[in-house]
Enzyme design. Sequence first.
Site, PDB file in Angstrom:
ATOM      1  N   GLN A 155      27.698  31.792   1.096  1.00  0.00           N
ATOM      2  CA  GLN A 155      26.229  31.145   0.638  1.00  0.00           C
ATOM      3  C   GLN A 155      25.354  32.342   0.406  1.00  0.00           C
ATOM      4  OE1 GLN A 155      25.856  29.512   4.795  1.00  0.00           O
ATOM      5  NE2 GLN A 155      23.825  30.146   4.670  1.00  0.00           N
TER       6      GLN A 155
ATOM      7  N   CYS B  85      23.387  26.454   3.670  1.00  0.00           N
ATOM      8  CA  CYS B  85      24.856  25.908   4.315  1.00  0.00           C
ATOM      9  C   CYS B  85      24.713  24.559   4.249  1.00  0.00           C
ATOM     10  CB  CYS B  85      24.581  26.357   5.888  1.00  0.00           C
ATOM     11  SG  CYS B  85      23.262  25.603   6.870  1.00  0.00           S
TER      12      CYS B  85
ATOM     13  N   HIS C 163      22.546  25.105  11.405  1.00  0.00           N
ATOM     14  CA  HIS C 163      23.734  25.484  10.667  1.00  0.00           C
ATOM     15  C   HIS C 163      24.589  24.410  10.380  1.00  0.00           C
ATOM     16  CE1 HIS C 163      26.071  28.224   8.321  1.00  0.00           C
ATOM     17  NE2 HIS C 163      27.091  28.367   9.233  1.00  0.00           N
TER      18      HIS C 163
ATOM     19  N   ASN D 138      33.452  27.679   7.620  1.00  0.00           N
ATOM     20  CA  ASN D 138      32.235  28.223   7.496  1.00  0.00           C
ATOM     21  C   ASN D 138      31.730  28.523   6.070  1.00  0.00           C
ATOM     22  OD1 ASN D 138      29.528  29.072   8.343  1.00  0.00           O
ATOM     23  ND2 ASN D 138      30.362  30.457   9.994  1.00  0.00           N
TER      24      ASN D 138
END
Length: 364
Positions: free
Chosen positions: A151, A157, A296, A317
């Site tokens: 990102q 995110c 997040h 992630n």
Amino acid sequence: MMKKPLAWLQLSVLVAAMTVAAVHSFPLTDKDLESEENMWNLYERWRAVYTVSRDLAEKKSKFEVFKANARYIHEFNKKKDVTYKLGLNKFSDMTSDEFTAKYTGALPEADDDVVDSFNILSTQPLVHGGEDAPLAWDWRDHGAVTRVKDQGKCGSCWAFSVIGSVEGINAIRTGNLLTLSEQQVLDCSSAGDCNGGVTFDAFDLIIQNGTTLDQNGSPPYYPAYVARKEQCRFDPNKPPVIKIDGKHRGNKADEQALKLGVLTQPVSVRIKSNSLEFHHYHEGVFDGPCGPQFDHAVVVVGYGETQDGVHYWIVKNSWNESWGERGYIRMLRDIEDKGGMCGIATYPMYPDMNPPAATFAAYH
């Protein structure tokens, strides 16, 4: 154009491989911490590996942060009673607050406190359920997870978490794994921008208008991700356009329900990530500490159990493959806190897609 010699190409491949290996495991020894000179040498090596480019005027202050983080990481890794290790990474000269401001971005929903009574088992055809659920499941092994993405310095995110879960359900329903565009969601959704966004609201864009392939797709369509919000350039008349039929929240603060949900599809979740340990996670089963608030968004793509019986979630992630276990983190599962480790089971979100002729059972 003259062709490059084979030896030169082989050398380039070797250097690239060595660089990747270095990024995934940056060494840190007692000798590196013995003196200020050694710490400066370590910092310069780190800067070279992670191609840091900043104003030299702030280099000294960044070095002080790096030095404190390096010492903490080294002492942490000497502990014998921990289930995970830390490591130097591209975030190692940033404070936790600075990091969170640039690399997270999940904002609270207006109705966060509403408990959704939706039961994943009531509408989704599970082959395995309850006590018959397998001890481990990983959607990466079943063609429903794309590569780890990055990102960048943008609080997007929320877009990556949404796209990751949509990529998963689309692959499960159609048998075709497509790399979809976070940039299109960032550009075209009113759910947020680089200052953060509301994950659950972002699904509405894909319900109403759809999404499409990113620049790395085949053929490419939407422009490549650039870590900033730009003018929406999505053309709903230019295929492929991928739509979902709906969205829902899973059972709140229920790890067993999340486990059964993950058996159905990759799940978008929000977590509390603002801790030095989370930012510098390198490998193993992460058991905290977590941050103070949900900041997040990530994707749960599976779960498993270590040889000595430690249960964990497999979490994708959006901080590049150089972070953690090649972009993933294993987080402790089945804990006393009903919300799960770092709140992972508190806000599960599922995109709905009606199955075509192929059945879900084919993927189990």
